[in-house]
Design a protein around this motif. Structure first.
Motif, short mmCIF file in Angstrom:
data_model
loop_
_atom_site.label_atom_id
_atom_site.label_comp_id
_atom_site.label_asym_id
_atom_site.label_seq_id
_atom_site.Cartn_x
_atom_site.Cartn_y
_atom_site.Cartn_z
N ILE A 154 -37.10 5.80 0.30
CA ILE A 154 -36.63 6.69 -0.26
C ILE A 154 -34.91 6.76 0.08
O ILE A 154 -34.87 7.92 1.18
CB ILE A 154 -36.90 7.66 -1.49
CG1 ILE A 154 -38.04 7.54 -1.44
CG2 ILE A 154 -36.08 8.81 -2.05
CD1 ILE A 154 -39.65 8.77 -2.09
N VAL A 200 -37.80 8.77 4.33
CA VAL A 200 -36.06 9.81 3.01
C VAL A 200 -35.03 9.67 3.33
O VAL A 200 -34.92 9.94 5.64
CB VAL A 200 -36.77 10.91 2.66
CG1 VAL A 200 -35.15 11.27 1.36
CG2 VAL A 200 -37.93 10.87 1.62
N ALA A 211 -42.19 13.62 -0.23
CA ALA A 211 -42.26 11.72 0.02
C ALA A 211 -43.46 11.27 0.88
O ALA A 211 -44.05 12.07 1.98
CB ALA A 211 -41.22 11.50 0.65
N LEU A 245 -35.84 2.98 -2.57
CA LEU A 245 -35.89 2.98 -3.64
C LEU A 245 -34.72 4.10 -3.46
O LEU A 245 -34.46 5.40 -2.96
CB LEU A 245 -36.89 3.81 -4.16
CG LEU A 245 -37.13 4.94 -5.92
CD1 LEU A 245 -36.37 4.26 -6.29
CD2 LEU A 245 -38.11 5.81 -5.87
N THR A 246 -33.43 4.16 -4.25
CA THR A 246 -32.06 4.74 -4.21
C THR A 246 -32.00 5.69 -5.96
O THR A 246 -31.89 4.96 -6.65
CB THR A 246 -31.29 4.11 -4.54
OG1 THR A 246 -31.38 3.14 -2.86
CG2 THR A 246 -29.90 5.28 -4.17
N ALA A 292 -42.38 2.24 -1.74
CA ALA A 292 -41.05 1.60 -1.19
C ALA A 292 -41.65 2.28 -0.48
O ALA A 292 -41.92 3.21 0.28
CB ALA A 292 -40.70 2.65 -1.79
N VAL A 331 -39.44 11.09 -8.90
CA VAL A 331 -38.70 9.73 -6.75
C VAL A 331 -40.37 9.77 -6.88
O VAL A 331 -40.43 8.62 -6.40
CB VAL A 331 -38.03 10.68 -6.38
CG1 VAL A 331 -38.00 9.87 -5.33
CG2 VAL A 331 -36.80 10.58 -7.84
N HIS A 332 -41.21 10.71 -6.27
CA HIS A 332 -42.19 10.85 -5.74
C HIS A 332 -43.04 9.13 -6.00
O HIS A 332 -43.59 9.14 -5.77
CB HIS A 332 -42.84 11.35 -5.61
CG HIS A 332 -42.11 13.12 -4.79
ND1 HIS A 332 -42.36 13.77 -4.90
CD2 HIS A 332 -41.23 12.39 -3.25
CE1 HIS A 332 -41.59 14.70 -3.54
NE2 HIS A 332 -41.04 13.59 -3.26
N SER A 371 -42.00 6.09 -5.79
CA SER A 371 -41.92 5.34 -4.77
C SER A 371 -43.33 4.65 -4.50
O SER A 371 -43.59 3.87 -3.83
CB SER A 371 -41.62 6.28 -4.02
OG SER A 371 -42.41 7.08 -3.66
#
Length: 154
Positions: A116, A145, A141, A16-17, A113, A104-105, A108
């Motif tokens: 990240i 990462v 996360a 995941l970007t 994911a 984002v968390h 993911s």
């Protein structure tokens, strides 16, 4: 631990970007594309639009809805362009709204994911004390990462 086991652990399946749609997003996306290609991983792209009422603490008695809609539309168009340049299918790019780190968390976790990738500025002084989105993503996360250093002065 044998070297073979370490190499097996280093292969990512789903990356995941998170990008901010600035000029520096290209460097982050370039690194993500290379990582995904080397691991033959599935690549996802995300941008999070922070609601203006969060950015300004909700204390300003104004209706930001039309401005927020414009920001959302511009972000959607820009994200589609980044995804097209990287050949990322529509189901693998995500435009979300909220606090960037928490969104984002959540994403993911939902896509499972195992890496990240985020952009990170070299923070100094007050910016270091206040933290950054990259720092918040790192500390919340549940997977690896990678912070890609961007915006470095030569």
């Amino acid at each position: 631990m044998r070297l073979q086991k370490v190499n097996e652990m280093a292969n990512y399946k789903r990356i995941l970007t998170a990008i901010d749609l600035s000029d520096e997003a290209d460097a982050v996306l370039t690194r993500a594309i290379a990582m995904a290609a080397s691991d033959n991983a599935e690549l996802h792209l995300v941008h999070v639009v922070e609601p203006l009422n969060l950015a300004y603490g909700g204390d300003i008695p104004m209706d930001f809805s039309s401005v927020q809609e414009q920001l959302q539309t511009q972000a959607e168009e820009a994200l589609q362009q980044y995804a097209a340049r990287a050949n990322i299918p529509a189901e693998h790019y995500h435009l979300l709204s909220g606090r960037p780190d928490s969104q984002v968390h959540e994403l993911s976790e939902s896509i499972a994911a195992d890496l990240i990738i985020v952009g990170s500025h070299g923070r100094k002084g007050l910016a270091l004390l206040l933290g950054s989105t990259a720092n918040a993503v790192l500390h919340g996360a549940s997977c690896d990462v990678l912070a890609v250093r961007v915006g470095q002065e030569e």
